[in-house]
Design a protein around this motif. Structure first.
Motif, PDB file in Angstrom:
ATOM      1  N   ALA A   5       0.839  -1.196   0.000  1.00 26.23           N
ATOM      2  CA  ALA A   5       0.000   0.000   0.000  1.00 26.23           C
ATOM      3  C   ALA A   5       0.875   1.246   0.000  1.00 26.23           C
ATOM      4  O   ALA A   5       2.020   1.222   0.459  1.00 26.23           O
ATOM      5  CB  ALA A   5      -0.916   0.008   1.225  1.00 26.23           C
ATOM      6  N   TYR A   6       0.313   2.328  -0.484  1.00 25.70           N
ATOM      7  CA  TYR A   6       0.958   3.637  -0.353  1.00 25.70           C
ATOM      8  C   TYR A   6       0.740   4.086   1.092  1.00 25.70           C
ATOM      9  O   TYR A   6      -0.374   3.992   1.616  1.00 25.70           O
ATOM     10  CB  TYR A   6       0.329   4.657  -1.308  1.00 25.70           C
ATOM     11  CG  TYR A   6       0.661   6.069  -0.895  1.00 25.70           C
ATOM     12  CD1 TYR A   6       1.864   6.649  -1.271  1.00 25.70           C
ATOM     13  CD2 TYR A   6      -0.205   6.793  -0.080  1.00 25.70           C
ATOM     14  CE1 TYR A   6       2.195   7.923  -0.858  1.00 25.70           C
ATOM     15  CE2 TYR A   6       0.121   8.069   0.336  1.00 25.70           C
ATOM     16  CZ  TYR A   6       1.315   8.628  -0.057  1.00 25.70           C
ATOM     17  OH  TYR A   6       1.651   9.885   0.365  1.00 25.70           O
ATOM     18  N   THR A   7       1.774   4.560   1.753  1.00 23.05           N
ATOM     19  CA  THR A   7       1.622   5.119   3.093  1.00 23.05           C
ATOM     20  C   THR A   7       2.429   6.406   3.206  1.00 23.05           C
ATOM     21  O   THR A   7       3.423   6.601   2.496  1.00 23.05           O
ATOM     22  CB  THR A   7       2.099   4.154   4.205  1.00 23.05           C
ATOM     23  OG1 THR A   7       3.452   3.815   3.976  1.00 23.05           O
ATOM     24  CG2 THR A   7       1.235   2.903   4.260  1.00 23.05           C
ATOM     25  N   ASP A   8       1.965   7.282   4.087  1.00 25.49           N
ATOM     26  CA  ASP A   8       2.730   8.474   4.415  1.00 25.49           C
ATOM     27  C   ASP A   8       2.610   8.715   5.914  1.00 25.49           C
ATOM     28  O   ASP A   8       1.790   8.088   6.595  1.00 25.49           O
ATOM     29  CB  ASP A   8       2.283   9.693   3.614  1.00 25.49           C
ATOM     30  CG  ASP A   8       0.818  10.059   3.805  1.00 25.49           C
ATOM     31  OD1 ASP A   8       0.235   9.740   4.857  1.00 25.49           O
ATOM     32  OD2 ASP A   8       0.239  10.672   2.900  1.00 25.49           O
ATOM     33  N   CYS A   9       3.444   9.590   6.415  1.00 27.86           N
ATOM     34  CA  CYS A   9       3.452   9.883   7.843  1.00 27.86           C
ATOM     35  C   CYS A   9       3.969  11.300   8.038  1.00 27.86           C
ATOM     36  O   CYS A   9       4.973  11.691   7.437  1.00 27.86           O
ATOM     37  CB  CYS A   9       4.353   8.882   8.571  1.00 27.86           C
ATOM     38  SG  CYS A   9       4.546   9.202  10.344  1.00 27.86           S
ATOM     39  N   TYR A  10       3.275  12.056   8.872  1.00 28.04           N
ATOM     40  CA  TYR A  10       3.692  13.407   9.233  1.00 28.04           C
ATOM     41  C   TYR A  10       3.863  13.465  10.745  1.00 28.04           C
ATOM     42  O   TYR A  10       3.150  12.793  11.492  1.00 28.04           O
ATOM     43  CB  TYR A  10       2.651  14.436   8.780  1.00 28.04           C
ATOM     44  CG  TYR A  10       2.512  14.469   7.297  1.00 28.04           C
ATOM     45  CD1 TYR A  10       3.391  15.217   6.514  1.00 28.04           C
ATOM     46  CD2 TYR A  10       1.535  13.723   6.652  1.00 28.04           C
ATOM     47  CE1 TYR A  10       3.293  15.220   5.139  1.00 28.04           C
ATOM     48  CE2 TYR A  10       1.426  13.731   5.276  1.00 28.04           C
ATOM     49  CZ  TYR A  10       2.311  14.485   4.523  1.00 28.04           C
ATOM     50  OH  TYR A  10       2.212  14.487   3.161  1.00 28.04           O
ATOM     51  N   LEU A  11       4.783  14.287  11.186  1.00 26.75           N
ATOM     52  CA  LEU A  11       5.108  14.412  12.601  1.00 26.75           C
ATOM     53  C   LEU A  11       5.124  15.873  12.994  1.00 26.75           C
ATOM     54  O   LEU A  11       5.637  16.727  12.259  1.00 26.75           O
ATOM     55  CB  LEU A  11       6.490  13.801  12.874  1.00 26.75           C
ATOM     56  CG  LEU A  11       7.122  14.076  14.229  1.00 26.75           C
ATOM     57  CD1 LEU A  11       6.319  13.428  15.361  1.00 26.75           C
ATOM     58  CD2 LEU A  11       8.567  13.610  14.243  1.00 26.75           C
ATOM     59  N   MET A  12       4.556  16.149  14.172  1.00 24.13           N
ATOM     60  CA  MET A  12       4.621  17.467  14.786  1.00 24.13           C
ATOM     61  C   MET A  12       5.051  17.263  16.233  1.00 24.13           C
ATOM     62  O   MET A  12       4.524  16.391  16.919  1.00 24.13           O
ATOM     63  CB  MET A  12       3.254  18.143  14.778  1.00 24.13           C
ATOM     64  CG  MET A  12       2.675  18.306  13.394  1.00 24.13           C
ATOM     65  SD  MET A  12       0.884  18.481  13.457  1.00 24.13           S
ATOM     66  CE  MET A  12       0.386  16.870  13.991  1.00 24.13           C
ATOM     67  N   THR A  13       5.987  18.052  16.705  1.00 19.37           N
ATOM     68  CA  THR A  13       6.407  17.993  18.096  1.00 19.37           C
ATOM     69  C   THR A  13       5.926  19.261  18.785  1.00 19.37           C
ATOM     70  O   THR A  13       6.188  20.371  18.311  1.00 19.37           O
ATOM     71  CB  THR A  13       7.939  17.868  18.205  1.00 19.37           C
ATOM     72  OG1 THR A  13       8.345  16.690  17.488  1.00 19.37           O
ATOM     73  CG2 THR A  13       8.385  17.746  19.641  1.00 19.37           C
ATOM     74  N   LEU A  14       5.200  19.069  19.876  1.00 12.33           N
ATOM     75  CA  LEU A  14       4.608  20.194  20.600  1.00 12.33           C
ATOM     76  C   LEU A  14       5.062  20.180  22.044  1.00 12.33           C
ATOM     77  O   LEU A  14       5.326  19.111  22.611  1.00 12.33           O
ATOM     78  CB  LEU A  14       3.082  20.095  20.575  1.00 12.33           C
ATOM     79  CG  LEU A  14       2.405  20.072  19.217  1.00 12.33           C
ATOM     80  CD1 LEU A  14       0.907  19.888  19.385  1.00 12.33           C
ATOM     81  CD2 LEU A  14       2.692  21.348  18.462  1.00 12.33           C
ATOM     82  N   PRO A  15       5.110  21.353  22.684  1.00 13.84           N
ATOM     83  CA  PRO A  15       5.422  21.380  24.105  1.00 13.84           C
ATOM     84  C   PRO A  15       4.247  20.858  24.923  1.00 13.84           C
ATOM     85  O   PRO A  15       3.083  21.048  24.545  1.00 13.84           O
ATOM     86  CB  PRO A  15       5.669  22.869  24.384  1.00 13.84           C
ATOM     87  CG  PRO A  15       4.915  23.583  23.317  1.00 13.84           C
ATOM     88  CD  PRO A  15       4.918  22.675  22.117  1.00 13.84           C
ATOM     89  N   GLY A  16       4.547  20.183  26.004  1.00 11.87           N
ATOM     90  CA  GLY A  16       3.508  19.718  26.919  1.00 11.87           C
ATOM     91  C   GLY A  16       2.825  18.446  26.472  1.00 11.87           C
ATOM     92  O   GLY A  16       3.031  17.955  25.363  1.00 11.87           O
ATOM     93  N   PRO A  17       1.989  17.919  27.371  1.00  9.20           N
ATOM     94  CA  PRO A  17       1.290  16.668  27.054  1.00  9.20           C
ATOM     95  C   PRO A  17       0.076  16.895  26.148  1.00  9.20           C
ATOM     96  O   PRO A  17      -0.644  17.882  26.293  1.00  9.20           O
ATOM     97  CB  PRO A  17       0.847  16.161  28.426  1.00  9.20           C
ATOM     98  CG  PRO A  17       0.706  17.398  29.244  1.00  9.20           C
ATOM     99  CD  PRO A  17       1.747  18.356  28.743  1.00  9.20           C
ATOM    100  N   VAL A  18      -0.120  15.987  25.209  1.00  5.14           N
ATOM    101  CA  VAL A  18      -1.306  15.978  24.346  1.00  5.14           C
ATOM    102  C   VAL A  18      -1.852  14.551  24.377  1.00  5.14           C
ATOM    103  O   VAL A  18      -1.105  13.596  24.200  1.00  5.14           O
ATOM    104  CB  VAL A  18      -0.975  16.384  22.895  1.00  5.14           C
ATOM    105  CG1 VAL A  18      -2.204  16.272  22.012  1.00  5.14           C
ATOM    106  CG2 VAL A  18      -0.400  17.799  22.846  1.00  5.14           C
ATOM    107  N   HIS A  19      -3.128  14.428  24.599  1.00  8.44           N
ATOM    108  CA  HIS A  19      -3.770  13.117  24.616  1.00  8.44           C
ATOM    109  C   HIS A  19      -4.321  12.792  23.227  1.00  8.44           C
ATOM    110  O   HIS A  19      -4.749  13.687  22.500  1.00  8.44           O
ATOM    111  CB  HIS A  19      -4.898  13.090  25.649  1.00  8.44           C
ATOM    112  CG  HIS A  19      -4.413  13.316  27.037  1.00  8.44           C
ATOM    113  ND1 HIS A  19      -3.800  12.336  27.774  1.00  8.44           N
ATOM    114  CD2 HIS A  19      -4.432  14.425  27.813  1.00  8.44           C
ATOM    115  CE1 HIS A  19      -3.459  12.827  28.943  1.00  8.44           C
ATOM    116  NE2 HIS A  19      -3.832  14.093  28.991  1.00  8.44           N
ATOM    117  N   LEU A  20      -4.330  11.526  22.899  1.00  5.72           N
ATOM    118  CA  LEU A  20      -4.864  11.084  21.614  1.00  5.72           C
ATOM    119  C   LEU A  20      -6.289  11.593  21.403  1.00  5.72           C
ATOM    120  O   LEU A  20      -6.628  12.060  20.317  1.00  5.72           O
ATOM    121  CB  LEU A  20      -4.831   9.555  21.517  1.00  5.72           C
ATOM    122  CG  LEU A  20      -5.395   8.947  20.234  1.00  5.72           C
ATOM    123  CD1 LEU A  20      -4.568   9.351  19.020  1.00  5.72           C
ATOM    124  CD2 LEU A  20      -5.470   7.429  20.355  1.00  5.72           C
TER     125      LEU A  20
END
Length: 166
Positions: free
Chosen positions: A21-36
């Motif tokens: 399959a074609y797949t891609d992935c993007y990433l962002m890094t943020l300060p502090g906790p983030v819940h799904l």
């Protein structure tokens, strides 16, 4: 900042990448906790995604609201508009709609969170080398897909503080 990234080893999307399959992935890094739950809600209630939600509601009769997006994030529903939950963990969500998949993952450390978003498109067939064979239309739309994915993520990031503080 949003960057293109390789799929993490533990990504629920990884089996699709390994099957042609074609797949891609993007990433962002943020300060502090983030819940799904907050990431998913912010994404699906963002101003950019609301346009897609409206189109799907009109075309497929699969309407969804911001409240539905929040319920999806909190694991209270297994369907959101045209998407079905395929798999979920405490830190990941994999959704399916036809031959496409949408994936979210959050890794939280003491002072930062890494938010991942990716997609998969299943091929109609796989060649002898195990690579997916895709139509010319797929290749023509790939540039749009990358820009749209990043626009969705930027819009979700703007909405995230509102969702986290609600």
């Amino acid at each position: 900042m949003i960057v293109s990234h390789s799929l993490p080893e533990q990504a629920l999307l990884r089996p699709y990448a390994q099957s042609g399959a074609y797949t891609d992935c993007y990433l962002m890094t943020l300060p502090g906790p983030v819940h799904l739950a907050h990431f998913v809600e912010a994404f699906y209630s963002s101003s950019v995604f609301k346009f897609e939600r409206t189109l799907l509601g009109l075309a497929l009769g699969k309407k969804a609201s911001d409240q539905d997006a929040a319920a999806l994030g909190r694991s209270q529903v297994s369907q959101f508009s045209a998407w079905q939950v395929e798999e979920r963990t405490d830190t990941q969500l994999l959704l399916r709609f036809g031959d496409t998949r949408s994936w979210f993952m959050v890794e939280t450390a003491a002072d930062t969170s890494r938010l991942y978003f990716g997609s998969a498109v299943l091929p109609r067939k796989v060649d002898v080398e195990g690579k997916g064979v895709f139509s010319a239309g797929f290749h023509l739309l790939s540039g749009f897909h990358h820009r749209y994915s990043q626009a969705l993520l930027r819009s979700a990031l703007k909405r995230l503080p509102k969702v986290q503080n609600a």
